[in-house]
Design a protein around this motif. Sequence first.
Motif, PDB file in Angstrom:
ATOM      1  N   GLY A  13      30.588  34.027  36.477  1.00 20.45           N
ATOM      2  CA  GLY A  13      29.155  34.291  36.335  1.00 20.45           C
ATOM      3  C   GLY A  13      28.813  35.678  35.802  1.00 20.45           C
ATOM      4  O   GLY A  13      27.646  35.989  35.589  1.00 20.45           O
ATOM      5  N   ASN A  14      29.825  36.509  35.551  1.00 17.95           N
ATOM      6  CA  ASN A  14      29.636  37.852  34.986  1.00 17.95           C
ATOM      7  C   ASN A  14      29.679  37.678  33.464  1.00 17.95           C
ATOM      8  O   ASN A  14      30.705  37.266  32.934  1.00 17.95           O
ATOM      9  CB  ASN A  14      30.812  38.712  35.476  1.00 17.95           C
ATOM     10  N   ARG A  15      28.530  37.942  32.759  1.00 15.74           N
ATOM     11  CA  ARG A  15      28.425  37.511  31.358  1.00 15.74           C
ATOM     12  C   ARG A  15      28.585  38.682  30.383  1.00 15.74           C
ATOM     13  O   ARG A  15      28.112  39.791  30.630  1.00 15.74           O
ATOM     14  CB  ARG A  15      27.081  36.813  31.131  1.00 15.74           C
ATOM     15  N   CYS A  73      37.744  46.056  33.416  1.00 19.99           N
ATOM     16  CA  CYS A  73      36.778  45.024  33.771  1.00 19.99           C
ATOM     17  C   CYS A  73      37.570  43.765  34.151  1.00 19.99           C
ATOM     18  O   CYS A  73      38.221  43.166  33.305  1.00 19.99           O
ATOM     19  CB  CYS A  73      35.863  44.759  32.582  1.00 19.99           C
ATOM     20  N   GLY A  74      37.541  43.415  35.418  1.00 21.48           N
ATOM     21  CA  GLY A  74      38.387  42.324  35.914  1.00 21.48           C
ATOM     22  C   GLY A  74      37.960  40.947  35.438  1.00 21.48           C
ATOM     23  O   GLY A  74      38.799  40.080  35.185  1.00 21.48           O
ATOM     24  N   ASN A  75      36.645  40.717  35.321  1.00 18.45           N
ATOM     25  CA  ASN A  75      36.196  39.427  34.790  1.00 18.45           C
ATOM     26  C   ASN A  75      36.342  39.407  33.269  1.00 18.45           C
ATOM     27  O   ASN A  75      36.669  38.372  32.687  1.00 18.45           O
ATOM     28  CB  ASN A  75      34.730  39.172  35.177  1.00 18.45           C
ATOM     29  N   GLY A 162      41.729  50.584  38.288  1.00 19.06           N
ATOM     30  CA  GLY A 162      41.482  50.995  36.893  1.00 19.06           C
ATOM     31  C   GLY A 162      40.198  51.782  36.824  1.00 19.06           C
ATOM     32  O   GLY A 162      40.154  52.875  36.279  1.00 19.06           O
ATOM     33  N   ASN A 163      39.137  51.233  37.386  1.00 20.39           N
ATOM     34  CA  ASN A 163      37.841  51.931  37.468  1.00 20.39           C
ATOM     35  C   ASN A 163      37.536  52.207  38.952  1.00 20.39           C
ATOM     36  O   ASN A 163      38.123  51.581  39.833  1.00 20.39           O
ATOM     37  CB  ASN A 163      36.728  51.113  36.794  1.00 20.39           C
ATOM     38  N   PRO A 164      36.610  53.148  39.227  1.00 21.82           N
ATOM     39  CA  PRO A 164      36.416  53.555  40.626  1.00 21.82           C
ATOM     40  C   PRO A 164      35.471  52.634  41.422  1.00 21.82           C
ATOM     41  O   PRO A 164      34.435  52.213  40.908  1.00 21.82           O
ATOM     42  CB  PRO A 164      35.791  54.953  40.479  1.00 21.82           C
ATOM     43  N   ILE A 207      30.407  55.449  40.242  1.00 23.87           N
ATOM     44  CA  ILE A 207      31.158  54.586  41.159  1.00 23.87           C
ATOM     45  C   ILE A 207      30.523  53.192  41.210  1.00 23.87           C
ATOM     46  O   ILE A 207      29.313  53.063  41.124  1.00 23.87           O
ATOM     47  CB  ILE A 207      31.176  55.243  42.575  1.00 23.87           C
ATOM     48  N   ASN A 208      31.371  52.172  41.314  1.00 24.27           N
ATOM     49  CA  ASN A 208      30.894  50.809  41.568  1.00 24.27           C
ATOM     50  C   ASN A 208      30.850  50.637  43.083  1.00 24.27           C
ATOM     51  O   ASN A 208      31.801  51.018  43.778  1.00 24.27           O
ATOM     52  CB  ASN A 208      31.856  49.801  40.946  1.00 24.27           C
ATOM     53  N   VAL A 209      29.774  50.064  43.595  1.00 24.35           N
ATOM     54  CA  VAL A 209      29.575  49.991  45.047  1.00 24.35           C
ATOM     55  C   VAL A 209      29.422  48.532  45.473  1.00 24.35           C
ATOM     56  O   VAL A 209      28.577  47.805  44.938  1.00 24.35           O
ATOM     57  CB  VAL A 209      28.306  50.774  45.461  1.00 24.35           C
ATOM     58  N   TYR A 225      26.925  46.474  43.206  1.00 25.46           N
ATOM     59  CA  TYR A 225      26.111  47.290  42.303  1.00 25.46           C
ATOM     60  C   TYR A 225      27.089  47.936  41.336  1.00 25.46           C
ATOM     61  O   TYR A 225      27.942  48.731  41.738  1.00 25.46           O
ATOM     62  CB  TYR A 225      25.346  48.377  43.078  1.00 25.46           C
ATOM     63  N   GLU A 226      27.000  47.561  40.071  1.00 22.50           N
ATOM     64  CA  GLU A 226      27.956  48.100  39.087  1.00 22.50           C
ATOM     65  C   GLU A 226      27.445  49.387  38.457  1.00 22.50           C
ATOM     66  O   GLU A 226      26.293  49.438  37.992  1.00 22.50           O
ATOM     67  CB  GLU A 226      28.202  47.080  37.977  1.00 22.50           C
ATOM     68  N   ARG A 227      28.303  50.354  38.407  1.00 21.08           N
ATOM     69  CA  ARG A 227      28.050  51.579  37.639  1.00 21.08           C
ATOM     70  C   ARG A 227      27.650  51.177  36.214  1.00 21.08           C
ATOM     71  O   ARG A 227      28.301  50.326  35.596  1.00 21.08           O
ATOM     72  CB  ARG A 227      29.362  52.381  37.626  1.00 21.08           C
ATOM     73  N   GLY A 228      26.586  51.754  35.712  1.00 22.09           N
ATOM     74  CA  GLY A 228      26.206  51.494  34.304  1.00 22.09           C
ATOM     75  C   GLY A 228      25.502  50.181  34.075  1.00 22.09           C
ATOM     76  O   GLY A 228      25.125  49.867  32.941  1.00 22.09           O
ATOM     77  N   CYS A 235      31.611  40.882  40.012  1.00 27.59           N
ATOM     78  CA  CYS A 235      32.344  41.961  39.341  1.00 27.59           C
ATOM     79  C   CYS A 235      33.808  41.779  39.735  1.00 27.59           C
ATOM     80  O   CYS A 235      34.149  41.811  40.927  1.00 27.59           O
ATOM     81  CB  CYS A 235      31.803  43.312  39.797  1.00 27.59           C
ATOM     82  N   GLY A 236      34.663  41.559  38.744  1.00 28.68           N
ATOM     83  CA  GLY A 236      36.058  41.216  39.030  1.00 28.68           C
ATOM     84  C   GLY A 236      36.829  42.326  39.731  1.00 28.68           C
ATOM     85  O   GLY A 236      37.556  42.075  40.701  1.00 28.68           O
ATOM     86  N   THR A 237      36.668  43.557  39.237  1.00 27.13           N
ATOM     87  CA  THR A 237      37.404  44.654  39.888  1.00 27.13           C
ATOM     88  C   THR A 237      36.847  44.916  41.288  1.00 27.13           C
ATOM     89  O   THR A 237      37.577  45.353  42.182  1.00 27.13           O
ATOM     90  CB  THR A 237      37.353  45.933  39.024  1.00 27.13           C
ATOM     91  N   ALA A 238      35.556  44.630  41.479  1.00 27.53           N
ATOM     92  CA  ALA A 238      34.977  44.799  42.818  1.00 27.53           C
ATOM     93  C   ALA A 238      35.542  43.751  43.773  1.00 27.53           C
ATOM     94  O   ALA A 238      35.881  44.063  44.926  1.00 27.53           O
ATOM     95  CB  ALA A 238      33.459  44.678  42.743  1.00 27.53           C
TER      96      ALA A 238
HETATM   97  N1  LIG Z   1      32.092  43.667  35.681  1.00 25.06           N
HETATM   98  C1  LIG Z   1      33.316  44.341  35.587  1.00 25.06           C
HETATM   99  C2  LIG Z   1      33.323  45.816  35.723  1.00 25.06           C
HETATM  100  C3  LIG Z   1      32.572  46.477  34.592  1.00 25.06           C
HETATM  101  C4  LIG Z   1      32.691  47.963  34.582  1.00 25.06           C
HETATM  102  C5  LIG Z   1      31.975  48.666  35.684  1.00 25.06           C
HETATM  103  N2  LIG Z   1      30.550  48.503  35.638  1.00 25.06           N
HETATM  104  C6  LIG Z   1      32.345  50.151  35.596  1.00 25.06           C
HETATM  105  O1  LIG Z   1      31.588  50.934  35.003  1.00 25.06           O
HETATM  106  O2  LIG Z   1      33.400  50.521  36.121  1.00 25.06           O
HETATM  107  C7  LIG Z   1      34.443  43.653  36.304  1.00 25.06           C
HETATM  108  O3  LIG Z   1      34.438  42.415  36.274  1.00 25.06           O
HETATM  109  O4  LIG Z   1      35.349  44.292  36.817  1.00 25.06           O
END
Ligand SMILES: N[C@@H](CCC[C@H](N)C(=O)O)C(=O)O
Length: 340
Positions: A13-15, A73-75, A162-164, A207-209, A225-228, A235-238
């Motif tokens: 569902g993350n587009r 980006c995990g998704n 990979g991302n915070p 930071i992603n929260v 809540y995704e950064r940016g 969010c896959g990495t979340a």
């Molecule tokens: N939706 C993504 C993560 C996208 C990047 C994130 N907003 C960031 O700035 O780190 C996912 O699926 O991981």
Amino acid sequence: MKIYDYILCSGSGNRFLLFDTLRSDLSGLNIAAFAAEELHRFGVDGLLLLTRDGRGRFGMRMFNTDGSEAEMCGNGIRCVARLARERYPEATGERFAVTSGGREYRITCEEPIFGALPTFGAEIPLSLHGDDFPPSLPAEGFVGQPVPELDEGLAFTFLQPGNPHIVALVAPDSAWLFGSDGRLDTRRLAELGERANRMRGVFPRGINVSLFCRLDEGRIFAATYERGVGITSSCGTAMTSCATAAALLGLAGFDTTVEVWNRGGRVRCLPRRTQQGIVTRLTGDASFETAGRLRLDGKECIATGDASPLDPPCDRLRLTEETLRELHEKYGLTIADDHD
Ligand SMILES: N[C@@H](CCC[C@H](N)C(=O)O)C(=O)O
């Protein structure tokens, strides 16, 4: 004037809008500005590029809707991996990997997670310490501890797939998620995310929260809540971070699959302790919705003709619908579009 082919794709569902830079030359395009100015027209959460470097390695670049570039980006990486596999015969085999933010992620083909949706796994190493850590937090790792400047009550775990990310476990009926009426309300999460992203002294790169709750044995729900970007369907990495935090906090076991549900669908995460540290395999759909063309004419961005459908939409939509239905029937929890 230039024409660019794109694919509108999604993972849980993350587009995203996805461009294949091996076929479309995007070198003249200011991608960050394009992302910040145009993505909202497509109703997507980000922009993905499939790339290939001089050594022949496939790669991903990901831009948020504010134009910032993310390390991972995990998704998205599953969608990029699917495109590479479908178009380039070299993108196969046990050693197939996609690089992003300077790291390499091994990709596996998996049994469909739902219906006939193409499904991939990404092996995601997560760091808990070292240079990746925000300077003001203890370098040996931060698991289940308060960040009082951010919130007095929540216990956060910091993870870097990979991302915070920071994630906190809450009760399903806490006001942070479903509340006593069982209806998801992400307004407090959005405020928390905005506050965290203003705290550049603590989180220098933003930071992603996420907040997550236990639904059942081996099953959690996560909201992010995704950064940016802001609140997204998933969010896959979340989800990778929440499942890993669940294992670190003793809520789930290592080497045991955790199903992570979200408002866009569901994924599976398998956290493992390896000699290289913690590696969590994120498995989920990589759905291609439509293919289209854009004409970029000076300052104008024009879609040329109607976008053509790719995957049959039934399974992708059913994945979301069934997750939301089961969430309601099994756990009495409701996600209504108009509520959060
Ligand atoms: N939706 C993504 C993560 C996208 C990047 C994130 N907003 C960031 O700035 O780190 C996912 O699926 O991981």
